[in-house]
Design a protein around this motif. Structure first.
Motif, mmCIF file in Angstrom:
data_model
loop_
_atom_site.group_PDB
_atom_site.id
_atom_site.type_symbol
_atom_site.label_atom_id
_atom_site.label_comp_id
_atom_site.label_asym_id
_atom_site.label_seq_id
_atom_site.Cartn_x
_atom_site.Cartn_y
_atom_site.Cartn_z
ATOM 1 N N GLN A 447 -55.118 -23.170 26.469
ATOM 2 C CA GLN A 447 -53.585 -23.860 25.766
ATOM 3 C C GLN A 447 -53.424 -23.665 24.371
ATOM 4 O OE1 GLN A 447 -52.439 -27.635 27.263
ATOM 5 N NE2 GLN A 447 -52.708 -27.285 29.532
ATOM 6 N N MET A 448 -54.682 -23.557 23.555
ATOM 7 C CA MET A 448 -54.579 -23.367 21.883
ATOM 8 C C MET A 448 -53.898 -22.156 21.850
ATOM 9 S SD MET A 448 -58.243 -24.538 20.591
ATOM 10 C CE MET A 448 -58.441 -26.236 19.749
ATOM 11 N N LEU A 449 -54.486 -21.221 21.956
ATOM 12 C CA LEU A 449 -53.783 -19.843 21.705
ATOM 13 C C LEU A 449 -54.111 -18.591 22.696
ATOM 14 C CD1 LEU A 449 -54.487 -19.365 17.602
ATOM 15 C CD2 LEU A 449 -52.323 -19.682 18.716
ATOM 16 N N GLY A 450 -55.033 -19.162 23.605
ATOM 17 C CA GLY A 450 -55.422 -18.166 24.579
ATOM 18 C C GLY A 450 -54.340 -17.737 25.325
ATOM 19 N N MET A 451 -53.416 -18.316 25.783
ATOM 20 C CA MET A 451 -52.229 -18.039 26.708
ATOM 21 C C MET A 451 -51.569 -17.052 25.895
ATOM 22 S SD MET A 451 -50.918 -21.822 28.028
ATOM 23 C CE MET A 451 -49.510 -21.037 28.860
ATOM 24 N N ASN A 452 -51.323 -17.136 24.734
ATOM 25 C CA ASN A 452 -50.564 -16.358 23.842
ATOM 26 C C ASN A 452 -51.099 -14.674 24.111
ATOM 27 O OD1 ASN A 452 -49.317 -18.501 22.907
ATOM 28 N ND2 ASN A 452 -49.800 -18.043 20.727
ATOM 29 N N GLU A 453 -52.410 -14.612 24.288
ATOM 30 C CA GLU A 453 -53.103 -13.436 24.379
ATOM 31 C C GLU A 453 -52.901 -12.599 25.545
ATOM 32 O OE1 GLU A 453 -54.050 -11.568 21.289
ATOM 33 O OE2 GLU A 453 -53.003 -13.473 20.962
ATOM 34 N N LEU A 454 -52.216 -13.300 26.681
ATOM 35 C CA LEU A 454 -51.683 -12.553 27.710
ATOM 36 C C LEU A 454 -50.674 -11.619 27.000
ATOM 37 C CD1 LEU A 454 -52.057 -15.163 30.774
ATOM 38 C CD2 LEU A 454 -53.463 -13.297 30.202
ATOM 39 N N ILE A 455 -50.028 -12.109 26.378
ATOM 40 C CA ILE A 455 -48.657 -11.110 25.925
ATOM 41 C C ILE A 455 -49.181 -9.884 24.993
ATOM 42 C CG2 ILE A 455 -46.949 -11.170 24.456
ATOM 43 C CD1 ILE A 455 -46.686 -14.298 24.745
ATOM 44 N N THR A 456 -50.366 -10.071 24.484
ATOM 45 C CA THR A 456 -50.983 -9.223 23.729
ATOM 46 C C THR A 456 -51.533 -8.094 24.808
ATOM 47 O OG1 THR A 456 -51.675 -10.402 21.861
ATOM 48 C CG2 THR A 456 -52.830 -8.291 22.156
ATOM 49 N N ILE A 457 -52.151 -8.561 25.619
ATOM 50 C CA ILE A 457 -52.742 -7.740 26.916
ATOM 51 C C ILE A 457 -51.582 -6.985 27.601
ATOM 52 C CG2 ILE A 457 -53.682 -7.819 29.205
ATOM 53 C CD1 ILE A 457 -55.342 -9.985 28.318
#
Length: 611
Positions: A447-457
């Motif tokens: 929830q910190m910033l990890g979820m955001n990186e699904l967007i990068t992927i």
């Protein structure tokens, strides 16, 4: 007209950089424009833009860890620069070469309280081994070269500050004028080998030892064959630091995996019994698990001389590259004929693996997180790359993941920052797009910033040779590692106001982005979930609803650990009932398996006596 920005881009390519991780902003705008121009001409760097500058720095650090190259991250002035600090501290504390290029307001604004103008040199002075503002075109060459050369040799981050007006100035060649440095983009060798007399001193100690123990860290990366040869000649047992897992294959019988809170019983036995200690490329920080002072003669090999002899009193410190140093040391080593120490450790490790399997099979009210990792380990494909985060994912990674030769794995080590597992995994995928990458992360870190990186992927996966990428989220609605630390370290009960993690449908979030989502709630479904994920040629997120009270039991439970936990429960821990039941189950399983192990060793000794 060639500008300073054009020069810097060309120069960092001369240093072997092909990929950078950046986030734009007006403070770095002219440089970004030059990057775009170079890309259009087909001469540029591969520019990866994740969702946050902290991720940029963590990805650059991970790139350095997985490839051995210099990682590069780029951000705008003050806000972007400040966001990168956490990732740069990760590089500093894990001894990784990273160069950060950050924007700044124009030269005339420095010290005038202009918007987004801050003293960036002072800001980065602690984290960087070299930090310098480019104040003229003639200076650019020397600053860029010094940053890369220093990062590479000092194994630390360096920072180049580019004021906005300097970025667009016409580039001038460095001439022969006074005060102008003419430099080269040539990396110095770090394959340092200690003097022959020091190698002979170390060899004499190892040859005299009867029970030799080795602790191998990430600094020994690339030296697998040399490490194994030294163990073969000296009869040594091998422990790997958590970041050194990939250095020594897990199928080496006398490799007892990790030491300490995330370690094995046989590793603890090795430390208690050894008379000689060889530390290779590691700054193992938990001195309480090392031998007693005076028990063992110790040798350390490392490229960071300031970190040698720091955790345990060493007799010989060899300043050098581990691979080159061991290659020079091996001819001086005698071949041991008594391998009983190795055999004892191998037998103990066999029993420990049985105990770990039994712990994974314990049934709790909710899914056992150990089982999820245990079943993952069974299915790891060749060349797999596994990352874990700084919470209980590191516990289960340490206990249950066994990296075979050719596999890779890493995490934020000494800094142990949360959320690094996702940028680490993504950076690994960019570096090795043909490999299967598995990220294991807790719901709090996700929830910190990890979820955001699904967007990068989603943005970049079309560029990957093999689009398979698996994310395991341990979904327990709790900052579990901190909850256990509150109990075991401070004797405080769980404080759910600070510890609760708001539950969301992580698999559903992945599905919103077009990825495969798997909701995993029952132990009987764990194997099938992993089979489904590995069969899918794409991105899969496994949302594992795990029990939050499974105790991360260390190989040795100290009296203080037990007392603090009891204090926490007496103070009214809201999870008191589950903690007691789950801990009892884990301890009972541990006791049964260790009793079997003792019986097994006793039978072996009886058989040897009869023979």
């Amino acid at each position: 007209m060639s500008t300073v920005s054009d020069f810097v881009i060309d120069r960092i390519q001369q240093w072997g950089v092909t990929r950078v991780f950046g986030f734009p902003g007006d403070g770095i705008g002219e440089f970004d424009g030059a990057l775009g121009k170079a890309e259009r001409k087909g001469e540029g760097l591969k520019y990866i833009r994740p969702t946050h500058e902290e991720i940029c720095a963590l990805m650059a650090t991970a790139h350095a860890k997985f490839t051995g190259e210099v990682g590069v991250c780029i951000a705008t002035s003050s806000p972007g620069a400040f966001h990168m600090l956490n990732g740069l501290y990760d590089a500093k504390m894990d001894n990784q070469p990273v160069v950060a290029i950050v924007g700044q307001q124009g030269l005339a604004s420095l010290g005038t309280f202009e918007q987004q103008e801050n003293n960036l040199e002072r800001t980065f002075a602690d984290v960087a081994c070299y930090v310098q503002t480019i104040v003229s075109p003639e200076q650019a060459q020397a600053v860029v070269d010094t940053a890369f050369r220093t990062a590479r040799t000092r194994l630390a981050p360096a920072v180049i500050i580019l004021p906005h007006d300097i970025q667009g100035m016409k580039m001038e060649d460095a001439g022969r004028e006074h005060w102008v440095s003419r430099s080269s983009a040539v990396a110095p060798s770090i394959q340092i080998t200690p003097p022959e007399d020091e190698l002979k001193k170390a060899a004499a100690i190892l040859n005299a030892g009867k029970k030799v123990a080795m602790i191998v860290g990430h600094g020994a990366n690339g030296a697998t064959d040399e490490v194994l040869k030294v163990a073969e000649l000296t009869g040594a047992g091998i422990i790997t630091a958590l970041r050194g897992k990939q250095v020594v294959p897990s199928d080496v019988p006398h490799h007892t995996q990790q030491l300490g809170l995330l370690g094995s019983g046989p590793s603890l036995t090795m430390m208690k019994d050894c008379d000689t200690l060889l530390m290779l490329g590691t700054n193992y920080p938990y001195a309480e698990f090392l031998p007693k002072t005076g028990q063992a003669r110790a040798i350390q090999v490392d490229l960071k001389p300031e970190q040698m002899g720091l955790r345990y009193p060493t007799e010989v410190n060899l300043w050098g590259d581990v691979k080159a140093t061991l290659a020079a040391l091996i001819p001086h080593l005698d071949t041991k004929t008594d391998l009983s120490f190795q055999r004892m450790l191998a037998d103990a490790m066999h029993d420990w693996d049985q105990e770990e399997q039994a712990q994974a099979e314990v049934e709790y009210e909710k899914l056992n997180p150990r089982l999820v990792y245990h079943e993952l380990n069974k299915r790891l494909p060749p060349q797999a790359i596994v990352t874990c985060d700084a919470g209980t994912t590191a516990d289960w990674y340490g206990h249950h993941i066994r990296l075979r030769r050719g596999m890779m794995g890493d995490l934020s080590g000494r800094l142990a920052t949360m959320l690094a597992a996702m940028p680490y995994a993504t950076a690994a995928k960019f570096a090795y797009s043909e490999r299967c990458v598995i990220c294991t992360i807790g719901d709090g870190a996700f929830q910190m910033l990890g979820m955001n990186e699904l967007i990068t992927i989603k943005k970049y996966m079309k560029d990957w040779e093999n689009p398979q990428f698996i994310i395991l989220v341990l979904h327990n609605d709790d900052l579990e590692q901190v909850s256990w630390e509150m109990r075991t370290e401070d004797g405080n009960p769980l404080w759910d106001t600070s510890q609760d993690v708001e539950s969301i449908d992580y698999a559903g979030y992945a599905e919103l982005l077009g990825f495969k989502g798997i909701r995993l709630k029952k132990g009987d479904d764990v194997g099938a979930a992993w089979d489904e994920a590995f069969a899918h040629r794409g991105v899969t997120l496994i949302d594992a609803y795990v029990d939050k009270n499974v105790p991360p039991i260390p190989a040795h439970i100290s009296r203080q650990y037990m007392l603090n936990t009891a204090k926490a429960l007496l103070k009214g821990d809201p999870e008191e009932g589950s903690v007691i039941v789950d801990s009892a189950k884990a301890l009972f399983t541990e006791g049964v398996e260790r009793a079997k192990g003792i019986l097994h060793i006793g039978q072996d000794k009886e058989g040897e006596k009869n023979n």
